[in-house]
Design a protein around this motif. Structure first.
Motif, PDB file in Angstrom:
ATOM      1  N   SER A  33       7.573  -6.375  -4.396  1.00  0.00           N
ATOM      2  CA  SER A  33       7.970  -5.839  -3.091  1.00  0.00           C
ATOM      3  C   SER A  33       7.456  -4.404  -2.998  1.00  0.00           C
ATOM      4  O   SER A  33       7.687  -3.604  -3.924  1.00  0.00           O
ATOM      5  CB  SER A  33       9.494  -5.859  -2.967  1.00  0.00           C
ATOM      6  N   THR A  34       6.798  -4.076  -1.900  1.00  0.00           N
ATOM      7  CA  THR A  34       6.320  -2.692  -1.743  1.00  0.00           C
ATOM      8  C   THR A  34       7.506  -1.732  -1.685  1.00  0.00           C
ATOM      9  O   THR A  34       7.407  -0.592  -2.126  1.00  0.00           O
ATOM     10  CB  THR A  34       5.456  -2.545  -0.478  1.00  0.00           C
ATOM     11  N   ASN A  35       8.652  -2.183  -1.143  1.00  0.00           N
ATOM     12  CA  ASN A  35       9.828  -1.305  -1.107  1.00  0.00           C
ATOM     13  C   ASN A  35      10.326  -0.992  -2.515  1.00  0.00           C
ATOM     14  O   ASN A  35      10.692   0.139  -2.816  1.00  0.00           O
ATOM     15  CB  ASN A  35      10.966  -1.960  -0.311  1.00  0.00           C
ATOM     16  N   GLN A  57       3.212 -10.190  -1.211  1.00  0.00           N
ATOM     17  CA  GLN A  57       4.416  -9.862  -1.984  1.00  0.00           C
ATOM     18  C   GLN A  57       5.008 -11.161  -2.532  1.00  0.00           C
ATOM     19  O   GLN A  57       5.139 -12.153  -1.806  1.00  0.00           O
ATOM     20  CB  GLN A  57       5.457  -9.185  -1.103  1.00  0.00           C
ATOM     21  N   GLY A  60       9.120 -10.344  -1.337  1.00  0.00           N
ATOM     22  CA  GLY A  60       9.317  -9.497  -0.157  1.00  0.00           C
ATOM     23  C   GLY A  60      10.778  -9.519   0.276  1.00  0.00           C
ATOM     24  O   GLY A  60      11.387 -10.580   0.366  1.00  0.00           O
ATOM     25  N   LYS A  61      11.340  -8.343   0.529  1.00  0.00           N
ATOM     26  CA  LYS A  61      12.774  -8.235   0.840  1.00  0.00           C
ATOM     27  C   LYS A  61      12.996  -8.048   2.334  1.00  0.00           C
ATOM     28  O   LYS A  61      12.339  -7.215   2.966  1.00  0.00           O
ATOM     29  CB  LYS A  61      13.384  -7.020   0.126  1.00  0.00           C
ATOM     30  N   GLY A  62      13.941  -8.796   2.896  1.00  0.00           N
ATOM     31  CA  GLY A  62      14.337  -8.604   4.278  1.00  0.00           C
ATOM     32  C   GLY A  62      15.712  -7.974   4.340  1.00  0.00           C
ATOM     33  O   GLY A  62      16.306  -7.647   3.310  1.00  0.00           O
ATOM     34  N   ARG A  63      16.223  -7.791   5.551  1.00  0.00           N
ATOM     35  CA  ARG A  63      17.571  -7.246   5.709  1.00  0.00           C
ATOM     36  C   ARG A  63      18.599  -8.285   5.283  1.00  0.00           C
ATOM     37  O   ARG A  63      18.318  -9.480   5.237  1.00  0.00           O
ATOM     38  CB  ARG A  63      17.819  -6.863   7.169  1.00  0.00           C
ATOM     39  N   TRP A  68      11.372 -11.955   2.768  1.00  0.00           N
ATOM     40  CA  TRP A  68      10.377 -11.737   3.825  1.00  0.00           C
ATOM     41  C   TRP A  68       9.116 -12.486   3.420  1.00  0.00           C
ATOM     42  O   TRP A  68       8.550 -12.239   2.367  1.00  0.00           O
ATOM     43  CB  TRP A  68      10.084 -10.245   3.984  1.00  0.00           C
ATOM     44  N   LYS A 128       9.958 -13.014  16.628  1.00  0.00           N
ATOM     45  CA  LYS A 128       9.882 -11.817  15.782  1.00  0.00           C
ATOM     46  C   LYS A 128       8.526 -11.722  15.096  1.00  0.00           C
ATOM     47  O   LYS A 128       8.089 -12.668  14.445  1.00  0.00           O
ATOM     48  CB  LYS A 128      11.012 -11.888  14.752  1.00  0.00           C
ATOM     49  N   GLY A 131       9.492  -6.861  10.891  1.00  0.00           N
ATOM     50  CA  GLY A 131      10.804  -6.517  10.364  1.00  0.00           C
ATOM     51  C   GLY A 131      10.727  -5.177   9.650  1.00  0.00           C
ATOM     52  O   GLY A 131       9.681  -4.808   9.103  1.00  0.00           O
ATOM     53  N   ILE A 132      11.836  -4.452   9.686  1.00  0.00           N
ATOM     54  CA  ILE A 132      11.875  -3.104   9.118  1.00  0.00           C
ATOM     55  C   ILE A 132      13.076  -2.998   8.182  1.00  0.00           C
ATOM     56  O   ILE A 132      14.178  -3.458   8.523  1.00  0.00           O
ATOM     57  CB  ILE A 132      11.973  -2.063  10.254  1.00  0.00           C
ATOM     58  N   ILE A 150       7.968  -1.742   6.214  1.00  0.00           N
ATOM     59  CA  ILE A 150       7.593  -2.374   7.490  1.00  0.00           C
ATOM     60  C   ILE A 150       6.718  -3.586   7.190  1.00  0.00           C
ATOM     61  O   ILE A 150       5.687  -3.468   6.516  1.00  0.00           O
ATOM     62  CB  ILE A 150       6.816  -1.382   8.388  1.00  0.00           C
ATOM     63  N   GLY A 151       7.129  -4.726   7.672  1.00  0.00           N
ATOM     64  CA  GLY A 151       6.311  -5.935   7.541  1.00  0.00           C
ATOM     65  C   GLY A 151       5.889  -6.380   8.935  1.00  0.00           C
ATOM     66  O   GLY A 151       6.744  -6.568   9.803  1.00  0.00           O
TER      67      GLY A 151
HETATM   68  C1  BTN Z   1      13.848  -7.811   8.084  1.00  0.00           C
HETATM   69  O1  BTN Z   1      14.591  -8.584   7.492  1.00  0.00           O
HETATM   70  O2  BTN Z   1      13.643  -7.925   9.294  1.00  0.00           O
HETATM   71  C2  BTN Z   1      13.167  -6.695   7.334  1.00  0.00           C
HETATM   72  C3  BTN Z   1      11.881  -7.119   6.698  1.00  0.00           C
HETATM   73  C4  BTN Z   1      11.131  -6.009   5.998  1.00  0.00           C
HETATM   74  C5  BTN Z   1       9.891  -6.503   5.299  1.00  0.00           C
HETATM   75  C6  BTN Z   1       9.063  -5.389   4.739  1.00  0.00           C
HETATM   76  S1  BTN Z   1       7.483  -5.962   4.175  1.00  0.00           S
HETATM   77  C7  BTN Z   1       7.175  -4.417   3.447  1.00  0.00           C
HETATM   78  C8  BTN Z   1       8.478  -3.984   2.794  1.00  0.00           C
HETATM   79  N1  BTN Z   1       8.613  -4.567   1.472  1.00  0.00           N
HETATM   80  C9  BTN Z   1       9.629  -5.410   1.403  1.00  0.00           C
HETATM   81  O3  BTN Z   1       9.970  -6.048   0.379  1.00  0.00           O
HETATM   82  N2  BTN Z   1      10.254  -5.494   2.590  1.00  0.00           N
HETATM   83  C10 BTN Z   1       9.634  -4.633   3.571  1.00  0.00           C
END
Ligand code: BTN
Length: 276
Positions: A33-35, A57, A60-63, A68, A128, A131-132, A150-151
């Protein structure tokens, strides 16, 4: 998507004219995950503006603990380290700021009409596309850093999304019928983001409000339900409070309800144009 000339983002750093955002830029072919990586860099003292981009990723992590979808070669996965000298209560405004930056970039680069769904989902044609995820680092209550993730689904084909998301998620390519050049989009996004961030540091949420309201205009007066951390709330959208909180009128009640976080569903579905 091999017909995209910038598959590896190789020209991005040369094109970037920002003062500090995206400097330096760390690129990865694949990363969890870039985060998560940016958070590690931030803890190690990386300077404000440091950014991480990955082609794909694996985690990848979402909210709200969601994942993600992050396939290679098609989208943008970006995390930037910010170190604003503000109280932690102000940090949620960065979600709104990032949504405005993405919406401005979509208008500029893709000639589509984006819509922001509070607080920070960016939709095109009701689905959508971005996502942020803003994550804070604090020390004894003081803000040390924010990792702003930001994805953006730029060129993902429909089959990149699981079937249950086909009605909810899309890409700018699917919405507009044209491939989006990844490095051009990323340069424009970092440029908008830096400009809005500098204005916000100087003048606070009021510098952002007109642009946010412009992109979210469709939400005003709508009946919505919000899955908030302390339960589900239903009401009519009145607008934003002076700090970016959502104001809702519940039934006939006099005092508007203030919401700082939550997942919005528009009652009766969503209608908004696709092209400007
Ligand atoms: C959401 O759930 O709407 C938020 C999604 C955020 C995704 C971005 S992709 C770049 C960064 N790295 C991650 O793991 N998540 C965010």
């Amino acid at each position: 998507m091999n017909d995209l000339p910038d598959q590896d983002f190789s020209t991005l750093a040369d094109q970037l004219q920002t003062r500090f955002l995206g400097k330096p830029l760390h690129f990865f072919d694949t990363i969890d995950s870039t985060n998560t990586y940016a958070a590690r860099l931030a803890r190690e003292g990386a300077s404000e503006g440091t950014a991480v981009i990955a082609d794909s990723q694996s985690g990848g992590k979402g909210r709200l603990g969601r994942s993600w979808i992050s396939p290679p070669g098609v989208n943008l996965y970006l995390s930037a380290i910010l170190r604003p000298p503000v109280p932690t209560a102000t940090v949620p405004q960065l979600n709104l700021l990032a949504a405005v930056a993405v919406a401005d970039t979509i208008v500029q680069v893709c000639d589509l009409t984006p819509a922001i769904k509070w607080p920070n989902d960016v939709l095109v044609g009701g689905k959508k596309v971005c996502g942020i995820l803003a994550e804070m680092q604090t020390e004894t209550g003081t803000l040390r850093a924010v990792v702003l993730g930001i994805g953006v689904n730029l060129n993902a084909p429909l089959d990149a999304f699981p079937e249950e998301l086909h009605e909810k998620a899309s890409s700018l390519f699917l919405a507009g019928g044209r491939l989006v050049e990844r490095s051009a989009f990323t340069v424009a996004l970092l440029t908008h983001l830096e400009k809005l961030y500098v204005l916000w540091l100087e003048g606070g949420f009021s510098t952002l409000r007109p642009a946010w309201e412009h992109h979210a205009a469709w939400m005003m007066g709508q009946q919505i339900t919000v899955a908030a951390p302390d339960g589900t709330v239903a009401g009519t959208v009145l607008g934003l409070d002076s700090d970016g909180a959502l104001l809702l009128r519940e039934g006939d009640s006099g005092t508007p309800r203030r919401l700082l976080a939550g997942d919005v569903t528009v009652v009766g579905g969503y209608t908004h144009g696709v092209r400007s």
